[in-house]
Design a protein around this motif. Structure first.
Motif, short mmCIF file in Angstrom:
data_model
loop_
_atom_site.label_atom_id
_atom_site.label_comp_id
_atom_site.label_asym_id
_atom_site.label_seq_id
_atom_site.Cartn_x
_atom_site.Cartn_y
_atom_site.Cartn_z
N ILE A 1 0.83 -1.21 0.00
CA ILE A 1 0.00 0.00 0.00
C ILE A 1 0.86 1.25 0.00
CG2 ILE A 1 -1.66 1.34 1.35
CD1 ILE A 1 -2.79 -1.38 2.33
N ILE A 2 1.88 1.26 0.85
CA ILE A 2 2.77 2.43 0.95
C ILE A 2 3.48 2.67 -0.38
CG2 ILE A 2 4.87 3.34 2.02
CD1 ILE A 2 3.99 1.93 4.61
N CYS A 3 4.08 1.63 -0.94
CA CYS A 3 4.86 1.79 -2.18
C CYS A 3 3.98 2.18 -3.36
CB CYS A 3 5.62 0.50 -2.49
SG CYS A 3 6.96 0.16 -1.32
N HIS A 4 2.80 1.61 -3.44
CA HIS A 4 1.87 1.97 -4.52
C HIS A 4 1.59 3.47 -4.50
CE1 HIS A 4 -1.71 1.73 -7.12
NE2 HIS A 4 -2.26 2.59 -6.27
N ASN A 5 1.22 3.98 -3.34
CA ASN A 5 0.88 5.41 -3.24
C ASN A 5 2.11 6.30 -3.35
OD1 ASN A 5 -2.14 5.56 -2.64
ND2 ASN A 5 -1.49 4.03 -1.16
N TRP A 6 3.23 5.82 -2.84
CA TRP A 6 4.46 6.61 -2.90
C TRP A 6 4.92 6.83 -4.34
CZ3 TRP A 6 7.55 9.95 -0.75
CH2 TRP A 6 8.87 10.06 -1.18
N TYR A 7 4.91 5.77 -5.15
CA TYR A 7 5.35 5.92 -6.53
C TYR A 7 4.40 6.80 -7.34
CZ TYR A 7 8.88 2.30 -5.83
OH TYR A 7 9.97 1.59 -5.40
N ASN A 8 3.11 6.68 -7.08
CA ASN A 8 2.16 7.57 -7.75
C ASN A 8 2.44 9.03 -7.40
OD1 ASN A 8 0.65 5.69 -9.20
ND2 ASN A 8 -0.68 5.24 -7.47
N PHE A 9 2.67 9.28 -6.12
CA PHE A 9 2.98 10.64 -5.66
C PHE A 9 4.28 11.14 -6.27
CE2 PHE A 9 5.56 13.07 -2.62
CZ PHE A 9 4.81 14.24 -2.55
N LEU A 10 5.31 10.31 -6.23
CA LEU A 10 6.63 10.72 -6.70
C LEU A 10 6.62 11.06 -8.18
CD1 LEU A 10 9.32 10.95 -5.18
CD2 LEU A 10 9.91 8.67 -5.99
N ASP A 11 5.90 10.29 -8.97
CA ASP A 11 5.86 10.53 -10.41
C ASP A 11 4.99 11.74 -10.77
OD1 ASP A 11 7.64 8.55 -10.97
OD2 ASP A 11 6.13 7.04 -11.44
N LYS A 12 4.15 12.17 -9.85
CA LYS A 12 3.35 13.38 -10.09
C LYS A 12 4.13 14.65 -9.75
CE LYS A 12 -1.22 11.30 -9.51
NZ LYS A 12 -2.41 11.16 -8.62
N VAL A 13 4.97 14.58 -8.72
CA VAL A 13 5.69 15.79 -8.29
C VAL A 13 7.03 15.96 -9.02
CG1 VAL A 13 4.59 15.88 -6.02
CG2 VAL A 13 6.73 14.62 -6.29
N ILE A 14 7.61 14.85 -9.49
CA ILE A 14 8.86 14.93 -10.25
C ILE A 14 8.62 14.26 -11.60
CG2 ILE A 14 11.31 14.37 -10.35
CD1 ILE A 14 11.35 14.25 -7.33
N ILE A 15 8.39 15.06 -12.60
CA ILE A 15 8.02 14.54 -13.92
C ILE A 15 9.24 14.57 -14.84
CG2 ILE A 15 6.52 14.89 -15.92
CD1 ILE A 15 4.58 16.33 -13.99
N GLY A 16 9.51 13.44 -15.46
CA GLY A 16 10.64 13.37 -16.38
C GLY A 16 11.58 12.25 -16.04
N ARG A 17 12.44 11.89 -16.99
CA ARG A 17 13.39 10.78 -16.79
C ARG A 17 14.82 11.19 -17.10
NH1 ARG A 17 10.24 5.37 -19.07
NH2 ARG A 17 8.28 5.73 -17.96
N THR A 18 15.12 12.45 -16.90
CA THR A 18 16.51 12.87 -17.03
C THR A 18 17.30 12.32 -15.85
OG1 THR A 18 16.18 14.92 -15.80
CG2 THR A 18 15.77 14.99 -18.18
N PHE A 19 18.61 12.35 -15.97
CA PHE A 19 19.45 11.83 -14.89
C PHE A 19 19.20 12.59 -13.59
CE2 PHE A 19 23.46 11.72 -12.47
CZ PHE A 19 23.59 10.35 -12.33
N ASP A 20 19.05 13.91 -13.67
CA ASP A 20 18.79 14.72 -12.47
C ASP A 20 17.47 14.31 -11.81
OD1 ASP A 20 21.10 16.07 -12.85
OD2 ASP A 20 20.18 17.88 -13.70
N MET A 21 16.44 14.08 -12.61
CA MET A 21 15.14 13.69 -12.06
C MET A 21 15.22 12.33 -11.38
SD MET A 21 13.11 16.16 -12.68
CE MET A 21 12.70 17.52 -13.79
N VAL A 22 15.94 11.41 -12.01
CA VAL A 22 16.09 10.07 -11.44
C VAL A 22 16.82 10.13 -10.09
CG1 VAL A 22 17.24 7.83 -11.74
CG2 VAL A 22 16.00 8.86 -13.64
N ILE A 23 17.88 10.93 -10.01
CA ILE A 23 18.63 11.06 -8.76
C ILE A 23 17.77 11.70 -7.67
CG2 ILE A 23 20.61 12.17 -7.65
CD1 ILE A 23 21.26 9.71 -9.40
N LYS A 24 16.96 12.71 -8.04
CA LYS A 24 16.06 13.33 -7.06
C LYS A 24 15.07 12.29 -6.51
CE LYS A 24 16.13 18.06 -8.90
NZ LYS A 24 15.33 19.08 -9.62
N LYS A 25 14.50 11.50 -7.40
CA LYS A 25 13.57 10.46 -6.96
C LYS A 25 14.26 9.43 -6.08
CE LYS A 25 10.31 10.63 -10.84
NZ LYS A 25 9.72 9.89 -11.98
#
Length: 201
Positions: free
Chosen positions: A76-100
């Motif tokens: 439950i935690i991981c499901h909601n966490w990944y949804n949240f994370l992908d909404k607040v940090i959009i993109g797949r650049t190296f910087d975005m990946v490191i932030k996530k």
């Protein structure tokens, strides 16, 4: 020809089932069931090893049930966490990946570990005392292991995979980690070891 038709039909059923399982409507259920299954399998494998080396005398189904419930919480935690994370940090650049990755390690990982101890403690005697003791004794052991296992795995997860496959990918990696988690959880703390010695005396 019959075998070919059977394989074709089986594959078609698989495609329909997989499509539904990873659709927004059913994704939470899929992620939770996968997490329960992996946590259960991890404890079963750990108990088989402990029985083989004679650390335990018999299989503890109650313990496996506790680990299954902890898998539900983590799912439950991981499901909601990944949804949240992908909404607040959009993109797949190296910087975005490191932030996530950093947010995942500094926020989600501690929350998942604490929720694990809390979930299991609910089923034990003196839950609050047990929770406090195990967090003090075992939290850093699991958290250090998180830093060894998850950063390289999560770089792949955040860079290549869409949100709906993040938890299932986690579960492919986490079987080994769940075995280790079960091992750490059921190691006796110094306090528990003292109590055992007193009972045997």
């Amino acid at each position: 020809m019959k075998i070919r038709r059977l394989l074709s039909k089986t594959y078609s059923i698989y495609q329909v089932t997989a499509h539904k399982a990873f659709s927004p409507k059913y994704l939470l259920y899929t992620n939770v069931l996968l997490s329960i299954g992996i946590s259960t399998a991890g404890d079963i494998m750990e108990q088989c090893y402990e029985w083989h080396v004679r650390d335990i005398d018999s299989f503890d189904t109650h313990r496996t049930g506790q680990m299954a419930v902890s898998g539900c919480t983590a799912g439950i935690i991981c499901h909601n966490w990944y949804n949240f994370l992908d909404k607040v940090i959009i993109g797949r650049t190296f910087d975005m990946v490191i932030k996530k990755l950093l947010l995942d390690q500094f926020i989600c990982s501690p929350v998942v570990i604490l929720s694990f101890f809390a979930t299991v403690a609910v089923f034990e005697d003196n839950p609050l005392e047990n929770f406090n003791d195990e967090v003090k004794e075992k939290f850093w052991t699991l958290y250090r292991a998180e830093w060894l296992v998850w950063p390289p795995a999560q770089i792949i997860n955040f860079y290549f995979l869409p949100t709906k496959y993040r938890v299932v990918y986690d579960n492919t990696i986490s079987l080994g980690y769940d075995i280790y988690t079960s091992h750490v959880k059921h190691q006796k703390t110094p306090k528990e070891a003292d109590n055992t010695m007193i009972e045997k005396a």
